[in-house]
Design a protein around this motif. Structure first.
Motif, PDB file in Angstrom:
ATOM      1  N   ILE A  84       0.950  -1.322  -0.058  1.00 37.83           N
ATOM      2  CA  ILE A  84      -0.024   0.207   0.071  1.00 37.83           C
ATOM      3  C   ILE A  84       0.974   1.420  -0.055  1.00 37.83           C
ATOM      4  CG2 ILE A  84      -1.636   1.217   1.478  1.00 37.83           C
ATOM      5  CD1 ILE A  84      -2.729  -1.322   2.230  1.00 37.83           C
ATOM      6  N   ASN A  85       1.836   1.298   0.791  1.00 39.13           N
ATOM      7  CA  ASN A  85       2.956   2.354   0.862  1.00 39.13           C
ATOM      8  C   ASN A  85       3.670   2.702  -0.544  1.00 39.13           C
ATOM      9  OD1 ASN A  85       2.180   2.976   3.516  1.00 39.13           O
ATOM     10  ND2 ASN A  85       3.791   1.789   4.323  1.00 39.13           N
ATOM     11  N   LYS A  86       4.035   1.461  -1.190  1.00 43.73           N
ATOM     12  CA  LYS A  86       4.461   1.513  -2.409  1.00 43.73           C
ATOM     13  C   LYS A  86       3.672   2.163  -3.305  1.00 43.73           C
ATOM     14  CE  LYS A  86       8.152   0.525  -5.162  1.00 43.73           C
ATOM     15  NZ  LYS A  86       9.193   1.261  -4.909  1.00 43.73           N
ATOM     16  N   LEU A  87       2.391   1.835  -3.490  1.00 38.87           N
ATOM     17  CA  LEU A  87       1.603   2.269  -4.592  1.00 38.87           C
ATOM     18  C   LEU A  87       1.062   3.807  -4.166  1.00 38.87           C
ATOM     19  CD1 LEU A  87      -1.164  -0.734  -4.716  1.00 38.87           C
ATOM     20  CD2 LEU A  87       0.536   0.027  -6.488  1.00 38.87           C
ATOM     21  N   LYS A  88       0.926   4.075  -2.908  1.00 39.62           N
ATOM     22  CA  LYS A  88       0.754   5.526  -2.577  1.00 39.62           C
ATOM     23  C   LYS A  88       2.048   6.310  -3.049  1.00 39.62           C
ATOM     24  CE  LYS A  88      -2.391   5.268   1.285  1.00 39.62           C
ATOM     25  NZ  LYS A  88      -2.566   5.505   2.724  1.00 39.62           N
ATOM     26  N   SER A  89       3.222   6.101  -2.968  1.00 42.97           N
ATOM     27  CA  SER A  89       4.179   6.859  -3.288  1.00 42.97           C
ATOM     28  C   SER A  89       4.446   6.781  -4.752  1.00 42.97           C
ATOM     29  CB  SER A  89       5.587   6.297  -2.750  1.00 42.97           C
ATOM     30  OG  SER A  89       5.755   4.955  -3.493  1.00 42.97           O
TER      31      SER A  89
END
Length: 104
Positions: A84-89
């Motif tokens: 999720i953090n990777k997709l948000k970034s």
């Protein structure tokens, strides 16, 4: 007598010039492969840490089945959070025109 004669403005005898749709698929495949490699590396690191923690739990005297279940759930949560953090970034608003960069 030629069966195919190209358009009057076409250069050559019906030969494609450039990469065509294969160039599009190549660039998409390259991007996807980079994401797959990155994801596989992250999952490997999570599995390694989870496995080490599992062995530590078993050596500390915990039940093997309970330790395995707890570490599996923990590893799944860590993987989900990292994804999720990777997709948000990676989300953005596209390329900006010169001089209109957002101030941070």
């Amino acid at each position: 007598m030629p069966v195919f004669s190209g358009s009057p403005w076409q250069a050559g005898y019906g030969h494609q010039m450039g990469y065509g749709i294969g160039g599009l698929f190549r660039s998409v495949a390259r991007t996807v492969m980079l994401m797959v490699k990155s994801g596989a590396k992250a999952l490997g690191n999570i599995a390694l840490k989870s496995g080490a923690d599992f062995v530590g739990d078993v050596l500390a005297g915990k039940n093997v089945k309970e330790a395995a279940k707890a570490r599996t759930v923990e590893a799944a949560n860590v993987a989900k959070r990292k994804a999720i953090n990777k997709l948000k970034s990676q989300t953005g608003s596209g390329k900006r025109a010169k001089g209109t960069a957002k101030k941070r």
